[in-house]
Design a protein around this motif. Structure first.
Motif, PDB file in Angstrom:
ATOM      1  N   TRP A  91       0.844  -1.279   0.247  1.00  0.00           N
ATOM      2  CA  TRP A  91      -0.140   0.109  -0.135  1.00  0.00           C
ATOM      3  C   TRP A  91       0.850   1.350   0.087  1.00  0.00           C
ATOM      4  O   TRP A  91       2.015   1.256   0.263  1.00  0.00           O
ATOM      5  CB  TRP A  91      -0.995  -0.017   1.208  1.00  0.00           C
ATOM      6  N   GLY A 121      -9.766  -1.617  -1.646  1.00  0.00           N
ATOM      7  CA  GLY A 121      -8.832  -1.818  -0.865  1.00  0.00           C
ATOM      8  C   GLY A 121      -9.692  -2.102   0.614  1.00  0.00           C
ATOM      9  O   GLY A 121     -10.817  -1.705   0.760  1.00  0.00           O
ATOM     10  N   SER A 147      -5.153   2.145  -3.685  1.00  0.00           N
ATOM     11  CA  SER A 147      -3.903   2.373  -4.448  1.00  0.00           C
ATOM     12  C   SER A 147      -3.298   3.579  -4.282  1.00  0.00           C
ATOM     13  O   SER A 147      -1.993   3.944  -4.528  1.00  0.00           O
ATOM     14  CB  SER A 147      -3.953   1.981  -6.012  1.00  0.00           C
TER      15      SER A 147
END
Length: 725
Positions: A615, A696, A715
């Motif tokens: 990440w 996510g 992202s």
């Protein structure tokens, strides 16, 4: 201070840190055996002196270059035999670089560029391979019992001037032979791949030296940038336009090889040394000239030179009204073709004689816009788009202006320059301008190249391939078209076809742009040609210093050849240069238009091994605190999420309606989107990331130091928030 000319051999062990980490005792024992049984006896036999030993390498001095090369060849050939019985992960391999250069002597040690160049050459060598400098090659060729392959001139780190580099060929059948230059060799080297695709649209992508026996026996010409003699730097755009149009006109002639713009403009402002140009660009003829624009008058001087003999085959001076600029360009092109003994077809004659526009004011805006576009800078793109619009308004039939506008707008779209033009508007404009250009002039190549790259990003693979082939069919020597075809075939999963397009492009541009070198490096990576991949990526990095987009990709081939320390260093440097945004999630999203997801995995697996974080900003969540899909939905949907984002901790909020319609706002971003839950992930989908869903996890913050109770990461963001209904 003592100085001397000497041959320097620099060697290191490939993947030393990995080998030591896996088996320290065994690695040391095998290295000691190599030194005792092979390396030290070989150095002694060829009269070398070990200057210093490092844990993973050595620096050796020889009085003779031939001795140095022969010693290196014995070591590498013998090591190849020794390694045949070893497990692949335990093999000891050396990379060796050799240079003949001036060194500073201090006691038993030696210093200076002579040593530094040898070390840089060692870094260029393949595992088990040898690279030598041009100065060493000049002494060793035909004398060392090996062959050589030219890598042309290379820009080496912290070395001021380019260095000629040769790869040593250890196959006994190649002994005494000089093989043609590697086709990937030249004179030098947010959204990740998408940004590079955007730059690719704006670039052109080696002509083999005309003296090689297998090169086509037809004239090869480099049109050097004309000098601006107007006394006004602001007239540079006009002078460059004269050069560009002459290159374009001559490139349309079927019986002539023309070096692409990117290579010749590397010589802008530099002294002209014909022998160097002939060697570097692989041409027989050079056109050089000057332009003086004063008021309503222009004076253009030009000459055609045979670089082999130094003879001037043609020269002329054109003193005309500025309104006659197209006639001057037409006459120059035809007279140069005649001086080269070419017989133009009727269609070629008509094509050269056809002016791009009858409106000189429109042409002037077009030239200014092109100058701004080529910078690639965000601020200049606003200027470029505005000037293209002015050119089109003055002449709605100006096909080249629409084509260049499409190229610039696609660059803005792919680079996500939303402050220049919003994504949806940029996408539509690029498609519209390219279509308009082709309606006005179906023979133009660049609009097809633009369409091809945009279509592959849109996952319209067959359409993209068809468009790229249309671009190539209108100009086999058009580097932009060939590199667009390579890019499209790569992402469509056709690796062999991508490699063929790169090879064709390389025959027409000895000095590829950083972006073209990046694309070539990625193609070679998928071909498992890691040596050429490293070479291309390193040149891309060196050709665009400080740009993290061109640093991280080096990790890919470095991992595959066992250079894990180098791979990790590349990832760490890219992470730093990209301010912490370089992560696996970003690569996974930005490369989402690979047709074959195994290709994506081949990239991500290497980056993961090189230590890239999952990440942005290195965020790591505790799986014990992770929310399930149902928990995410009940927390987020229909709520106002207030909090802050990394890395500045600046305020941010996300308003999510019950139907998923949402808006996100921070100090640097404002966007509307759709938000939804997919399995155990929260997803955002908008025009950004080309319509892909950016997903996510969400985590509870049990011991939050502030008021935020959750954190959402994808992202591009780490968003700490608390919901309010």
């Amino acid at each position: 201070m003592e100085r001397r000319l000497t041959a320097i051999l620099s060697a290191d062990v490939v993947g030393y840190s990995r080998l030591m980490g896996e088996d320290e005792v065994g690695t040391l024992e095998r290295l000691k055996a190599c030194r005792r049984e092979l390396v030290d006896p070989s150095i002694d036999h060829f009269h070398g002196r070990i200057v210093k030993l490092m844990g993973d390498g050595a620096l050796v001095e020889f009085a003779s270059v031939v001795d140095a090369v022969q010693c290196a060849a014995v070591i590498q050939r013998t090591m190849a035999s020794r390694n045949q019985g070893e497990v692949e992960t335990q093999r000891i391999q050396f990379r060796i670089g050799i240079n003949l250069g001036d060194v500073i002597v201090e006691g038993e040690d030696i210093y200076g560029d002579g040593v530094n160049i040898a070390a840089r050459l060692q870094g260029l060598a393949e595992p088990g391979g040898i690279c030598i400098s041009g100065t060493a090659f000049d002494q060793a060729v035909h004398k060392a019992g090996v062959g050589f392959s030219s890598l042309r001139e290379q820009r080496l780190k912290n070395i001021a001037d380019p260095v000629r580099v040769y790869r040593v060929l250890l196959d006994p059948s190649k002994a005494g032979k000089l093989v043609a230059a590697s086709r990937s060799a030249g004179r030098r080297p947010p959204l990740i791949l998408a940004s590079l695709a955007a730059l690719l649209i704006a670039t052109s992508a080696v002509v083999f030296a005309w003296q090689w026996p297998f090169a086509p026996q037809r004239p090869s010409v480099a049109v050097l940038p004309f000098a601006n003699l107007s006394g006004d730097p602001d007239q540079e755009y006009f002078t460059d336009g004269i050069t560009d149009n002459l290159i374009t006109d001559l490139a349309r002639l079927a019986d002539l090889d023309i070096v692409a713009r990117n290579s010749v403009f590397a010589y802008e402002g530099r002294p002209v040394v014909l022998a160097d140009i002939a060697r570097d660009l692989g041409v027989r003829y050079v056109v050089e000239g000057s332009v003086q624009r004063t008021g309503g008058q222009i004076r253009v001087n030009a000459q055609l030179i045979d670089v082999a003999s130094g003879d001037h085959l043609w020269a002329n001076r054109f003193d005309r009204d500025a309104a006659d600029v197209f006639a001057v360009q037409d006459e120059m092109s035809r007279q140069i073709a005649e001086a080269l003994g070419l017989e133009l077809t009727q269609s070629e004659t008509e094509r050269i004689a056809r002016p791009p526009t009858a409106n000189l004011e429109a042409y002037d805006y077009y030239l200014r816009a092109e100058q701004a576009r080529r910078t690639g800078r965000r601020s200049r793109m606003v200027e470029a788009l505005a000037d293209f619009e002015k050119a089109q308004a003055l002449d709605p039939g100006f096909a080249e202006a629409f084509a260049a506008d499409a190229r610039a707008t696609a660059y803005v779209w792919l680079s996500t320059f939303d402050d220049v033009l919003q994504s949806a508007l940029a996408r539509k404009r690029a498609y519209d301008k390219a279509s308009r250009a082709l309606a006005l002039d179906p023979e133009l190549s660049s609009p097809y190249a633009v369409l091809a790259i945009m279509q592959v990003v849109d996952r319209r693979y067959e359409e993209a391939i068809a468009s790229a082939r249309q671009a190539v069919s209108r100009g086999t020597a058009d580097t932009e078209a060939q590199m667009a075809l390579a890019y499209v075939q790569l992402f469509s999963g056709n690796h062999a076809e991508a490699a063929a397009a790169v090879e064709t492009a390389l025959r027409h541009d000895p000095d590829l742009s950083a972006v073209a070198r990046f694309t070539a490096g990625l193609v070679f990576y998928f071909q498992r040609d890691y040596a050429r991949s490293i070479e291309s990526f390193e040149r891309a990095r060196d050709g665009s210093p400080g740009n993290g987009l061109f640093v991280t990709p080096l990790a890919l081939p470095y991992v595959r050849v066992g250079r894990l320390d180098d791979a990790r260093a590349a990832v760490a440097q890219g992470f730093r240069l990209l301010a912490g945004t370089d992560c696996l999630a970003a690569w996974r999203l930005n490369l989402g238009y690979f047709r074959d997801q195994q290709d994506l995995s081949f990239i991500l697996d290497a980056l993961r091994e090189a230590g890239m974080p999952e990440w942005p900003f290195g965020f790591k969540g505790d799986e014990r605190d992770r929310l399930s899909g149902d928990e995410i939905a009940s927390t987020v949907m229909g709520s106002l999420l207030q909090g802050k984002i990394e890395p500045s901790a600046s305020p941010a909020l996300m308003q999510v309606g019950p139907d998923g319609k949402a808006a996100f706002r921070s100090a640097t971003q404002m966007m509307t989107e759709m938000v939804f839950v997919k399995e155990d992930l929260l997803c955002e989908q908008s025009e950004n990331a080309f319509g892909q869903a950016d997903c996510g996890p969400v985590y509870r913050r049990a011991n939050s130091p502030d008021e935020t109770r959750y954190v959402y990461v994808n992202s591009s963001k780490v968003f700490y928030f608390s919901p309010t209904n």
